[in-house]
Design a protein around this motif. Structure first.
Motif, PDB file in Angstrom:
ATOM      1  N   ASP A   1       2.435   4.325 -17.072  1.00 26.75           N
ATOM      2  CA  ASP A   1       1.575   3.776 -16.036  1.00 26.75           C
ATOM      3  C   ASP A   1       0.408   4.712 -15.781  1.00 26.75           C
ATOM      4  O   ASP A   1       0.493   5.929 -15.973  1.00 26.75           O
ATOM      5  CB  ASP A   1       2.356   3.582 -14.735  1.00 26.75           C
ATOM      6  N   LEU A   2      -0.694   4.138 -15.315  1.00 30.42           N
ATOM      7  CA  LEU A   2      -1.866   4.940 -14.995  1.00 30.42           C
ATOM      8  C   LEU A   2      -1.571   5.850 -13.812  1.00 30.42           C
ATOM      9  O   LEU A   2      -0.771   5.526 -12.932  1.00 30.42           O
ATOM     10  CB  LEU A   2      -3.044   4.036 -14.646  1.00 30.42           C
ATOM     11  N   HIS A   3      -2.235   7.000 -13.811  1.00 38.57           N
ATOM     12  CA  HIS A   3      -2.152   7.898 -12.667  1.00 38.57           C
ATOM     13  C   HIS A   3      -3.323   7.601 -11.756  1.00 38.57           C
ATOM     14  O   HIS A   3      -4.477   7.741 -12.146  1.00 38.57           O
ATOM     15  CB  HIS A   3      -2.205   9.362 -13.115  1.00 38.57           C
ATOM     16  N   ARG A   4      -3.029   7.128 -10.549  1.00 33.74           N
ATOM     17  CA  ARG A   4      -4.087   6.813  -9.587  1.00 33.74           C
ATOM     18  C   ARG A   4      -4.172   7.940  -8.575  1.00 33.74           C
ATOM     19  O   ARG A   4      -3.344   8.057  -7.685  1.00 33.74           O
ATOM     20  CB  ARG A   4      -3.776   5.499  -8.874  1.00 33.74           C
ATOM     21  N   PRO A   5      -5.149   8.832  -8.709  1.00 33.02           N
ATOM     22  CA  PRO A   5      -5.234   9.967  -7.783  1.00 33.02           C
ATOM     23  C   PRO A   5      -5.677   9.532  -6.397  1.00 33.02           C
ATOM     24  O   PRO A   5      -6.318   8.497  -6.229  1.00 33.02           O
ATOM     25  CB  PRO A   5      -6.281  10.864  -8.437  1.00 33.02           C
ATOM     26  N   SER A   6      -5.308  10.316  -5.418  1.00 28.94           N
ATOM     27  CA  SER A   6      -5.792  10.073  -4.062  1.00 28.94           C
ATOM     28  C   SER A   6      -7.288  10.360  -3.997  1.00 28.94           C
ATOM     29  O   SER A   6      -7.831  11.100  -4.809  1.00 28.94           O
ATOM     30  CB  SER A   6      -5.049  10.962  -3.070  1.00 28.94           C
ATOM     31  N   ASP A   7      -7.936   9.759  -3.019  1.00 27.31           N
ATOM     32  CA  ASP A   7      -9.357  10.054  -2.824  1.00 27.31           C
ATOM     33  C   ASP A   7      -9.528  11.503  -2.385  1.00 27.31           C
ATOM     34  O   ASP A   7      -8.678  12.064  -1.701  1.00 27.31           O
ATOM     35  CB  ASP A   7      -9.944   9.127  -1.769  1.00 27.31           C
ATOM     36  N   ILE A   8     -10.645  12.095  -2.786  1.00 30.21           N
ATOM     37  CA  ILE A   8     -10.853  13.524  -2.537  1.00 30.21           C
ATOM     38  C   ILE A   8     -11.919  13.725  -1.469  1.00 30.21           C
ATOM     39  O   ILE A   8     -13.010  13.159  -1.546  1.00 30.21           O
ATOM     40  CB  ILE A   8     -11.247  14.233  -3.840  1.00 30.21           C
ATOM     41  N   ASP A   9     -11.560  14.523  -0.461  1.00 38.41           N
ATOM     42  CA  ASP A   9     -12.506  14.873   0.599  1.00 38.41           C
ATOM     43  C   ASP A   9     -13.066  16.270   0.355  1.00 38.41           C
ATOM     44  O   ASP A   9     -12.357  17.167  -0.093  1.00 38.41           O
ATOM     45  CB  ASP A   9     -11.810  14.857   1.963  1.00 38.41           C
TER      46      ASP A   9
ATOM     47  N   VAL B   1      -5.993   9.179 -18.027  1.00 37.93           N
ATOM     48  CA  VAL B   1      -4.832  10.041 -17.759  1.00 37.93           C
ATOM     49  C   VAL B   1      -3.738   9.203 -17.095  1.00 37.93           C
ATOM     50  O   VAL B   1      -4.029   8.389 -16.219  1.00 37.93           O
ATOM     51  CB  VAL B   1      -5.266  11.204 -16.845  1.00 37.93           C
ATOM     52  N   PRO B   2      -2.444   9.397 -17.492  1.00 37.35           N
ATOM     53  CA  PRO B   2      -1.997  10.357 -18.493  1.00 37.35           C
ATOM     54  C   PRO B   2      -2.112   9.791 -19.907  1.00 37.35           C
ATOM     55  O   PRO B   2      -1.733   8.657 -20.161  1.00 37.35           O
ATOM     56  CB  PRO B   2      -0.522  10.578 -18.121  1.00 37.35           C
ATOM     57  N   ALA B   3      -2.647  10.613 -20.809  1.00 40.75           N
ATOM     58  CA  ALA B   3      -2.721  10.251 -22.223  1.00 40.75           C
ATOM     59  C   ALA B   3      -1.603  10.958 -22.969  1.00 40.75           C
ATOM     60  O   ALA B   3      -1.275  12.108 -22.666  1.00 40.75           O
ATOM     61  CB  ALA B   3      -4.078  10.662 -22.800  1.00 40.75           C
ATOM     62  N   GLU B   4      -1.015  10.270 -23.913  1.00 45.12           N
ATOM     63  CA  GLU B   4       0.059  10.866 -24.694  1.00 45.12           C
ATOM     64  C   GLU B   4      -0.507  11.796 -25.760  1.00 45.12           C
ATOM     65  O   GLU B   4      -1.654  11.651 -26.192  1.00 45.12           O
ATOM     66  CB  GLU B   4       0.917   9.777 -25.321  1.00 45.12           C
ATOM     67  N   ARG B   5       0.313  12.718 -26.192  1.00 47.94           N
ATOM     68  CA  ARG B   5      -0.129  13.715 -27.166  1.00 47.94           C
ATOM     69  C   ARG B   5      -0.659  13.056 -28.439  1.00 47.94           C
ATOM     70  O   ARG B   5      -1.674  13.478 -28.992  1.00 47.94           O
ATOM     71  CB  ARG B   5       1.039  14.663 -27.487  1.00 47.94           C
TER      72      ARG B   5
END
Length: 678
Positions: free
Chosen positions: A461-469, A598-602
């Motif tokens: 599954d895709l990594h969905r990062p939190s919004d950055i302040d 991301v995440p990408a496999e090797r």
């Protein structure tokens, strides 16, 4: 939000408003053969285009499944609220002046919020959209004329532009369009929501998207996975670069991996075919409708002209498609069908010796299909019907159908010019299971896109990062120390305040050393990097020339065979985007980069590295030693682990110094910050 079934496949429709747009909805529903109840709502009119009109929604004889709301933006909210209270199935909100007009209207944003609140759980499309056409059931909540005709099955197209959607209905390429749906502002119902609803209709064979940006990343990923599970391929034409998706160009990575690269990487990861023009979007949808996704782009081409054979070969050479050489079995069968005068090759010029001979043409086409190919194309341009006769050309089509049945391979008729494949013929070809392709370049682009589609279900599954302040840039020594904790190899280094301190630090590290000015993003361009310093005098001279008073002193790495850039950017629209590129001062000059999500496999990272131009240098160019690929992959995986674990706006290694037995981060940039859930 409730399901979209009643809205998209209604048994009853209410048209609210009295303008030309509303009158046209009624006309188009009748023209499309809508068999359900059709109501108009207007406070003073008894009839609207000969349709019974009721003064209020409360006066309707039944609660509508779908409503077209064609009144002003303020009244739209009132009508949507009342429809929701009555239990209607959904509404199309035609009015503009909502979030798309926040720069011009002070109340635009609050009105859109009010519209969503008024709808509650009732689905709405828009606002600021044309609505939709359902050519399967004759429902046309659409305020303009259009070019669709009734179909029993076909493709669905979702567009963020109503005018583009209108233009697509006018295509004359034989593509059966089951649905055209416009998303407008997506105040409540997004692309993924619409796509999910369309996947539930067994009559929909494939989905096309015309979009400017993706709203919910997780929802879009879920839609792509559901489409793959349903065996319904998706093709996208993405345009525009929204302000949200742009990243600050503090680093090379950010300038390389903007929203366009992020979108491309996302669609590739999700198995969604990507195209760059409307004609190719339509041609790809035709392929998907008839054949589905192609396992590869291995082609057999047949024509009765050497010019056509040469032209298609040249066009294909610029794309990731191939014409496999003929096997001995193919050559034997072709020689039997064509005789001794024809030069055998793929693409094949079968000359005109067999023109009009259905049996010989069938045997020729079947022989070409017997090789290692996934699509067989016969180039055929029909003569003008107003000036010429085409009986002999239809014999070619008959031979194609026979060869397709006998071989079990998919076939296409390819016209070199779109106008030389009439719509009536294209429709007939699709009814026979033959793909009608219009235009050589468009066809090759469509085949390339179709062959690259298809989600690999084992992808994580895709990594969905939190919004950055409030992101901040770390000093390079802190950045490297943090990266080293995740396994990234860095050179021995120490910080220094002043030139004398730098010289002392160099003595402790051991010569030769590298001297860098601290606090500068692009050090080389600013004259803040000095390499291969071999004594204290060299260090002092270099320090005095730099426009700073603090420095980083590092060991000089030797035995370098190649330099790479490895960076990750937090793209708000597409998640974390990993970029690999030629590194050092050559990054933008060489324009040699690739992006992944991301995440990408090797294995994916290794494949991406192999696709770079600099890959020849990594693997040993003209007898030079090869770099340690495993060490490079270790470094990339470490950077990826870091970006997932630590909230970063961007992180970049440039260059990553590559040698026979090492991959060392010579320069590191980390821009991190606090996060909140987005």
């Amino acid at each position: 939000m409730r399901p979209l079934d009643r809205l998209l496949r209604p048994r009853s429709i209410a048209v609210i408003g009295g303008g030309t747009w509303c009158e046209n909805v009624i006309r188009e529903c009748r023209k499309a053969g809508f068999s359900g109840d059709l109501f108009a709502v207007h406070p003073t009119k008894n009839l609207l285009t000969e349709c019974p009109a009721y003064p209020t929604l409360d006066d309707l004889p039944a609660v509508p499944d779908a409503a077209f709301v064609g009144v002003n933006r303020h009244l739209t909210i009132e009508m949507v609220r009342k429809l929701a209270e009555l239990g209607a199935g959904g509404a199309v909100c035609f009015a503009s002046g909502f979030s798309e007009a926040v720069a011009e209207l002070d109340d635009a944003g609050s009105l859109q919020d009010g519209l969503v609140a008024a709808a509650g759980e009732m689905p709405i499309l828009g606002p600021n959209c044309y609505g939709y056409l359902n050519a399967l059931d004759g429902a046309a909540l659409w305020p303009d004329q259009h070019g669709l005709t009734p179909v029993s099955n076909g493709v669905a197209i979702i567009s963020q532009s109503s005018n583009i959607a209108l233009n697509l209905t006018m295509q004359a390429r034989g593509l059966p369009i089951a649905y055209i749906i416009t998303a407008g502002n997506q105040a409540q119902t997004g692309l993924a929501d619409i796509g999910m609803a369309l996947l539930q209709d067994d009559r929909v064979t494939a989905i096309g998207l015309y979009i400017e940006g993706i709203g919910g990343l997780k929802a879009f990923e879920a839609f792509a996975r559901q489409a793959a599970a349903a065996g319904k391929p998706v093709v996208v034409l993405k345009v525009g670069k929204s302000e949200q998706a742009r990243t600050a160009t503090i680093s090379h990575t950010a300038s390389l991996a903007g929203s366009s690269a992020g979108a491309d990487a996302l669609f590739t990861r999700l198995g969604i075919a990507q195209v760059a023009s409307l004609p190719v979007l339509l041609e790809t949808l035709k392929l998907f409708h008839v054949t589905g996704s192609l396992p590869s782009a291995r082609l057999a081409s047949m024509s009765c002209s050497g010019g056509e054979a040469s032209l298609i070969a040249d066009i294909a050479a610029e794309r990731r498609v191939s014409f496999p050489p003929l096997t001995q079995v193919q050559k034997t069968r072709l020689r039997d069908a064509l005789g001794a005068k024809v030069a055998l090759a793929n693409p094949l010029d079968y000359h005109t010796y067999i023109w009009g001979d259905v049996d010989a043409m069938c045997r020729t086409f079947e022989a070409m299909a017997s090789g290692p190919v996934d699509l067989c194309m016969v180039i055929l341009d029909l003569p003008r019907s107003d000036r010429c006769r085409a009986e002999a050309w239809f014999k070619v089509i008959d031979a194609i159908e026979l060869a397709m049945t006998a071989s079990g391979k998919p076939f296409a008729v390819l016209s070199s010019l779109p106008e030389s494949l009439p719509e009536t013929v294209a429709v007939d070809l699709i009814s026979r299971g033959i793909v009608p392709l219009c235009g050589m370049e468009e066809a090759m682009d469509a085949i390339e896109a179709a062959a690259r589609s298809g989600l690999q279900t084992k992808k994580p599954d895709l990594h969905r990062p939190s919004d950055i302040d409030t992101p901040t840039t770390l000093p390079e020594d802190e950045a490297k120390a943090l990266l080293a904790q995740f396994g990234l190899r860095i050179p021995k280094s120490t910080s220094a305040s002043g030139a004398d301190d730098a010289a002392c630090a160099a003595e402790r590290i051991g010569y030769p050393v590298v001297l860098k000015g601290s606090g500068i993003a692009h050090k080389t361009e600013a004259g803040a990097v000095a390499l291969d310093l071999s004594c204290a005098r060299d260090v002092l001279e270099a320090a005095h020339k730099m426009p700073v008073q603090s420095y980083l002193v590092e060991e000089m790495v030797t035995g370098i065979l190649a330099e790479l850039l490895v960076g990750i950017v937090h793209d708000p629209a597409h998640g974390l985007v990993l970029t690999l590129a030629a590194g050092g001062i050559m990054t933008e000059l060489l324009a040699d980069s690739v992006s992944l999500i991301v995440p990408a496999e090797r294995t994916d990272i290794e494949e991406a590295l192999q696709g770079l131009k600099i890959a020849q240098v990594l693997t040993g160019y003209r007898g030079r030693p090869a770099s340690d690929i495993n060490a490079i992959l270790d470094a990339v995986m470490a950077l990826q682990d870091f970006a997932i674990a630590v909230p970063v706006k961007e992180v970049e290694i440039n260059p990553l110094l590559c040698g026979k037995d090492f991959a060392i981060a010579a320069d590191a940039l980390v821009k991190r910050g606090e996060t909140h859930d987005g």
